[in-house]
Design a protein around this motif. Sequence first.
Motif, PDB file in Angstrom:
ATOM      1  N   THR A 170      -7.036  -2.196  -7.371  1.00  0.00           N
ATOM      2  CA  THR A 170      -6.860  -1.419  -8.594  1.00  0.00           C
ATOM      3  C   THR A 170      -8.061  -1.568  -9.521  1.00  0.00           C
ATOM      4  OG1 THR A 170      -4.460  -1.599  -8.470  1.00  0.00           O
ATOM      5  CG2 THR A 170      -5.387  -1.089 -10.634  1.00  0.00           C
ATOM      6  N   ALA A 171      -8.512  -2.787  -9.726  1.00  0.00           N
ATOM      7  CA  ALA A 171      -9.666  -3.019 -10.602  1.00  0.00           C
ATOM      8  C   ALA A 171     -10.907  -2.321 -10.060  1.00  0.00           C
ATOM      9  CB  ALA A 171      -9.917  -4.514 -10.761  1.00  0.00           C
ATOM     10  N   GLN A 172     -11.116  -2.391  -8.756  1.00  0.00           N
ATOM     11  CA  GLN A 172     -12.284  -1.746  -8.154  1.00  0.00           C
ATOM     12  C   GLN A 172     -12.192  -0.235  -8.262  1.00  0.00           C
ATOM     13  OE1 GLN A 172     -15.135  -2.919  -7.214  1.00  0.00           O
ATOM     14  NE2 GLN A 172     -15.872  -0.897  -6.630  1.00  0.00           N
ATOM     15  N   THR A 173     -11.014   0.299  -8.056  1.00  0.00           N
ATOM     16  CA  THR A 173     -10.813   1.741  -8.147  1.00  0.00           C
ATOM     17  C   THR A 173     -11.100   2.222  -9.568  1.00  0.00           C
ATOM     18  OG1 THR A 173      -9.197   1.665  -6.367  1.00  0.00           O
ATOM     19  CG2 THR A 173      -9.126   3.589  -7.801  1.00  0.00           C
ATOM     20  N   GLN A 174     -10.629   1.488 -10.559  1.00  0.00           N
ATOM     21  CA  GLN A 174     -10.884   1.865 -11.950  1.00  0.00           C
ATOM     22  C   GLN A 174     -12.361   1.718 -12.305  1.00  0.00           C
ATOM     23  OE1 GLN A 174      -8.765   3.452 -13.940  1.00  0.00           O
ATOM     24  NE2 GLN A 174      -7.382   3.402 -12.204  1.00  0.00           N
ATOM     25  N   ARG A 175     -13.021   0.706 -11.755  1.00  0.00           N
ATOM     26  CA  ARG A 175     -14.466   0.537 -11.979  1.00  0.00           C
ATOM     27  C   ARG A 175     -15.223   1.754 -11.448  1.00  0.00           C
ATOM     28  NH1 ARG A 175     -18.888  -2.500 -12.807  1.00  0.00           N
ATOM     29  NH2 ARG A 175     -20.526  -2.502 -11.216  1.00  0.00           N
ATOM     30  N   ALA A 176     -14.881   2.190 -10.245  1.00  0.00           N
ATOM     31  CA  ALA A 176     -15.538   3.372  -9.671  1.00  0.00           C
ATOM     32  C   ALA A 176     -15.295   4.598 -10.548  1.00  0.00           C
ATOM     33  CB  ALA A 176     -15.031   3.612  -8.254  1.00  0.00           C
ATOM     34  N   PHE A 177     -14.072   4.727 -11.057  1.00  0.00           N
ATOM     35  CA  PHE A 177     -13.737   5.865 -11.909  1.00  0.00           C
ATOM     36  C   PHE A 177     -14.600   5.885 -13.167  1.00  0.00           C
ATOM     37  CE2 PHE A 177     -10.951   7.831 -15.193  1.00  0.00           C
ATOM     38  CZ  PHE A 177     -10.915   9.101 -14.672  1.00  0.00           C
ATOM     39  N   LEU A 228     -10.983  -1.326  -0.049  1.00  0.00           N
ATOM     40  CA  LEU A 228      -9.993  -2.281  -0.555  1.00  0.00           C
ATOM     41  C   LEU A 228      -8.580  -1.699  -0.567  1.00  0.00           C
ATOM     42  CD1 LEU A 228     -12.006  -3.894  -3.500  1.00  0.00           C
ATOM     43  CD2 LEU A 228     -11.577  -4.852  -1.226  1.00  0.00           C
ATOM     44  N   LEU A 229      -8.473  -0.390  -0.668  1.00  0.00           N
ATOM     45  CA  LEU A 229      -7.163   0.258  -0.659  1.00  0.00           C
ATOM     46  C   LEU A 229      -6.580   0.393   0.749  1.00  0.00           C
ATOM     47  CD1 LEU A 229      -7.795   3.020  -3.316  1.00  0.00           C
ATOM     48  CD2 LEU A 229      -6.055   1.222  -3.460  1.00  0.00           C
ATOM     49  N   THR A 230      -7.434   0.272   1.750  1.00  0.00           N
ATOM     50  CA  THR A 230      -6.975   0.406   3.131  1.00  0.00           C
ATOM     51  C   THR A 230      -5.876  -0.611   3.426  1.00  0.00           C
ATOM     52  OG1 THR A 230      -9.146   1.186   3.829  1.00  0.00           O
ATOM     53  CG2 THR A 230      -7.688   0.351   5.557  1.00  0.00           C
ATOM     54  N   GLY A 231      -4.766  -0.109   3.918  1.00  0.00           N
ATOM     55  CA  GLY A 231      -3.650  -0.974   4.286  1.00  0.00           C
ATOM     56  C   GLY A 231      -2.702  -1.303   3.150  1.00  0.00           C
ATOM     57  N   LEU A 232      -3.027  -0.878   1.938  1.00  0.00           N
ATOM     58  CA  LEU A 232      -2.140  -1.122   0.799  1.00  0.00           C
ATOM     59  C   LEU A 232      -1.317   0.132   0.523  1.00  0.00           C
ATOM     60  CD1 LEU A 232      -4.594  -2.919  -1.664  1.00  0.00           C
ATOM     61  CD2 LEU A 232      -2.926  -3.962  -0.130  1.00  0.00           C
ATOM     62  N   ASP A 233      -0.094  -0.054   0.069  1.00  0.00           N
ATOM     63  CA  ASP A 233       0.771   1.068  -0.276  1.00  0.00           C
ATOM     64  C   ASP A 233       0.773   1.208  -1.796  1.00  0.00           C
ATOM     65  OD1 ASP A 233       2.564   3.136  -0.195  1.00  0.00           O
ATOM     66  OD2 ASP A 233       4.312   1.852   0.109  1.00  0.00           O
ATOM     67  N   MET A 234      -0.249   1.881  -2.300  1.00  0.00           N
ATOM     68  CA  MET A 234      -0.426   2.032  -3.745  1.00  0.00           C
ATOM     69  C   MET A 234      -0.690   3.503  -4.030  1.00  0.00           C
ATOM     70  SD  MET A 234      -2.740  -1.319  -4.470  1.00  0.00           S
ATOM     71  CE  MET A 234      -2.683  -1.049  -6.236  1.00  0.00           C
ATOM     72  N   ARG A 235       0.356   4.259  -4.091  1.00  0.00           N
ATOM     73  CA  ARG A 235       0.247   5.710  -4.172  1.00  0.00           C
ATOM     74  C   ARG A 235      -0.579   6.196  -5.354  1.00  0.00           C
ATOM     75  NH1 ARG A 235       4.891   9.705  -2.504  1.00  0.00           N
ATOM     76  NH2 ARG A 235       3.760  11.634  -2.748  1.00  0.00           N
ATOM     77  N   ALA A 236      -0.269   5.769  -6.557  1.00  0.00           N
ATOM     78  CA  ALA A 236      -0.998   6.256  -7.732  1.00  0.00           C
ATOM     79  C   ALA A 236      -2.456   5.804  -7.705  1.00  0.00           C
ATOM     80  CB  ALA A 236      -0.321   5.778  -9.011  1.00  0.00           C
ATOM     81  N   THR A 237      -2.679   4.535  -7.422  1.00  0.00           N
ATOM     82  CA  THR A 237      -4.048   4.031  -7.356  1.00  0.00           C
ATOM     83  C   THR A 237      -4.795   4.694  -6.207  1.00  0.00           C
ATOM     84  OG1 THR A 237      -3.397   1.934  -8.332  1.00  0.00           O
ATOM     85  CG2 THR A 237      -5.473   1.951  -7.145  1.00  0.00           C
TER      86      THR A 237
END
Length: 114
Positions: free
Chosen positions: A32-39, A59-68
């Motif tokens: 989540t932190a990395q995704t927001q940094r990229a944004f 980092l999101l690979t394999g995680l179930d984080m729909r919104a992120t």
Amino acid sequence: MWLQADTNRTAAGYEAARTEAEQHAVASERATAQTQRAFVLAFTDPELADDELELAQHLLTGLDMRATGLTPQITALVRDADTSGNLEIAPACSNLAVSLGYGWLWGGNSKVPS
């Protein structure tokens, strides 16, 4: 976070959050932190955003984080609008930003998140 639109501090804050999450082995928080940094960086440094976006997707690979999981797609749209000069993309970015509460970045909403 966005610190009154100080994107440099915001990007650094997300990087620190990602590092802390790595130290505590919290994969979802790290992603989540990395995704927001990229944004954030998509608005200020599209070239750096490319690398940060690639890491976020990894980092999101394999995680179930729909919104992120949607944020990298939004990030790519913002990054591309900033670098392409394609005026047809800009309204889509603006509408998307407003609908997600980031309209102040385009002047679509004067309210800056705290």
